[in-house]
Design an enzyme around this catalytic site. Structure first.
Site, PDB file in Angstrom:
ATOM      1  CE  LYS A 121      -0.426  -6.261 -10.758  1.00 18.70           C
ATOM      2  NZ  LYS A 121      -0.599  -5.362  -9.605  1.00 18.70           N
ATOM      3  NE  ARG A 134       9.343 -10.054   7.536  1.00 17.85           N
ATOM      4  CZ  ARG A 134       8.388  -9.121   7.539  1.00 17.85           C
ATOM      5  NH1 ARG A 134       7.490  -9.072   6.560  1.00 17.85           N
ATOM      6  NH2 ARG A 134       8.316  -8.261   8.536  1.00 17.85           N
ATOM      7  CG  HIS A 144      -2.101 -11.328   1.146  1.00 20.79           C
ATOM      8  ND1 HIS A 144      -1.330 -10.193   1.037  1.00 20.79           N
ATOM      9  CD2 HIS A 144      -1.306 -12.370   0.738  1.00 20.79           C
ATOM     10  CE1 HIS A 144      -0.135 -10.525   0.585  1.00 20.79           C
ATOM     11  NE2 HIS A 144      -0.087 -11.829   0.396  1.00 20.79           N
ATOM     12  CG  HIS A 147      -5.724  -8.057  -4.443  1.00 19.49           C
ATOM     13  ND1 HIS A 147      -6.376  -7.696  -5.600  1.00 19.49           N
ATOM     14  CD2 HIS A 147      -4.813  -7.069  -4.204  1.00 19.49           C
ATOM     15  CE1 HIS A 147      -5.904  -6.548  -6.035  1.00 19.49           C
ATOM     16  NE2 HIS A 147      -4.945  -6.152  -5.224  1.00 19.49           N
ATOM     17  CE1 TYR A 184       3.157   2.586   7.066  1.00 15.29           C
ATOM     18  CE2 TYR A 184       3.150   0.280   6.411  1.00 15.29           C
ATOM     19  CZ  TYR A 184       3.009   1.253   7.387  1.00 15.29           C
ATOM     20  OH  TYR A 184       2.736   0.878   8.676  1.00 15.29           O
ATOM     21  CE  LYS A 201      -0.648  -1.889   8.153  1.00 19.88           C
ATOM     22  NZ  LYS A 201      -0.270  -2.977   9.078  1.00 19.88           N
ATOM     23  CB  THR A 205      -6.964   0.391   4.304  1.00 26.16           C
ATOM     24  OG1 THR A 205      -5.882  -0.383   4.827  1.00 26.16           O
ATOM     25  CG2 THR A 205      -8.145  -0.533   4.037  1.00 26.16           C
ATOM     26  CD  GLN A 208      -4.695  -1.078  -0.524  1.00 22.13           C
ATOM     27  OE1 GLN A 208      -5.033  -1.215   0.652  1.00 22.13           O
ATOM     28  NE2 GLN A 208      -3.833  -1.891  -1.100  1.00 22.13           N
TER      29      GLN A 208
END
Length: 263
Positions: A121, A134, A144, A147, A184, A201, A205, A208
């Site tokens: 993690k 980036r 994001h 989590h 992916y 893609k 989701t 998940q």
């Protein structure tokens, strides 16, 4: 003064009753190293985009390919170890198994892969760091960060007190999903010539969401069976998974309802 002493005594007691097998493993004895690393992560999330604001985005194609495929292999290894360790115990109850704090090599093998999963993690913090470098700030959503930041603390708790039993289920399921997810991302990082074939893609989701929902059902079934696994941890896991279901559903609806409108 008396209340602070009571809190200190209670803290010492709680830390002392952890899993004796994992107590000496790096980062496990107390929560403070994990909390410190979480704080560093959140600080970088806060200041990183501002630091990069007037700087050129980094081209990390090669790094991302190596990183993502590295996590594919790590996730595959962990999934194998979870499956192999529980299959090595013929009396292991897949639906509700208590933690066995024994120096049995099979139990230690399960505890060890749980610990590796916990450490992974921290590696996954680099998902966010690469977004920052980036300048992909739109990817750094509340979902994001929430989590990534919370998983390490939750799995520190597992390593500290319950490194075994039915904790295998959520971690092995997540390792399977991560094989597909990082595959992916690794393929996507290889450039437009490969990216055009990655039509699946949105199904990541969905997978998940299925993962979190199945873990909630499995966890609540464990609570119902009351097999000796601490129910407090099961309720915590169930609540956490429900929060992820809500957040991922919200993400899915926003992401793909916009996509339909554009089409």
């Amino acid at each position: 003064m008396a209340s602070s002493q009571r809190l200190s005594t209670y803290y010492d007691f709680v830390m002392a009753v952890g899993d004796p097998r994992t107590h000496e493993w790096p980062l496990v004895a107390t929560p403070w190293p994990t909390i410190f690393l979480m704080a560093i992560y959140l600080l970088i999330v806060k200041i990183g985009p501002k630091y990069m604001e007037n700087r050129k985005a980094w081209d990390l194609r090669e790094v991302l390919v190596v990183y993502n495929f590295g996590l594919v292999f790590l996730s595959g290894y962990m999934l194998y170890e979870f499956i192999a360790s529980i299959l090595s115990m013929p009396d292991f109850n897949l639906m509700c198994e208590r933690v066995r704090y024994e120096d049995d090599p099979r139990q230690l093998r399960l505890a060890r892969v749980i610990y590796i999963y916990y450490l992974s993690k921290f590696v996954e913090f680099f998902d966010t760091f690469f977004f920052i470098l980036r300048k992909k700030n739109n990817q750094i959503t509340f979902l994001h960060v929430y989590h990534h930041a919370t998983m390490c603390l939750l799995w520190w708790m597992v390593c500290k007190w319950i490194a075994g039993g039915i904790t295998y289920f959520g971690a092995s399921f997540n390792s399977f999903i991560h094989i597909i997810m990082y595959l992916y991302y690794g393929l996507s990082a290889m450039g437009p010539s490969v990216r055009k074939y990655l039509w699946w893609k949105r199904y990541l989701t969905k997978m998940q969401l299925i993962q979190f929902s199945v873990v909630v059902v499995h966890t609540n079934y464990g609570i119902h069976l009351n097999c000796g696994f601490p129910n407090g941890f099961l309720w915590l896991q169930s609540a956490y998974m429900c929060s992820l279901v809500v957040l991922f559903l919200n993400f899915y609806q926003k992401a793909y309802s916009k996509e339909k409108k554009c089409n």
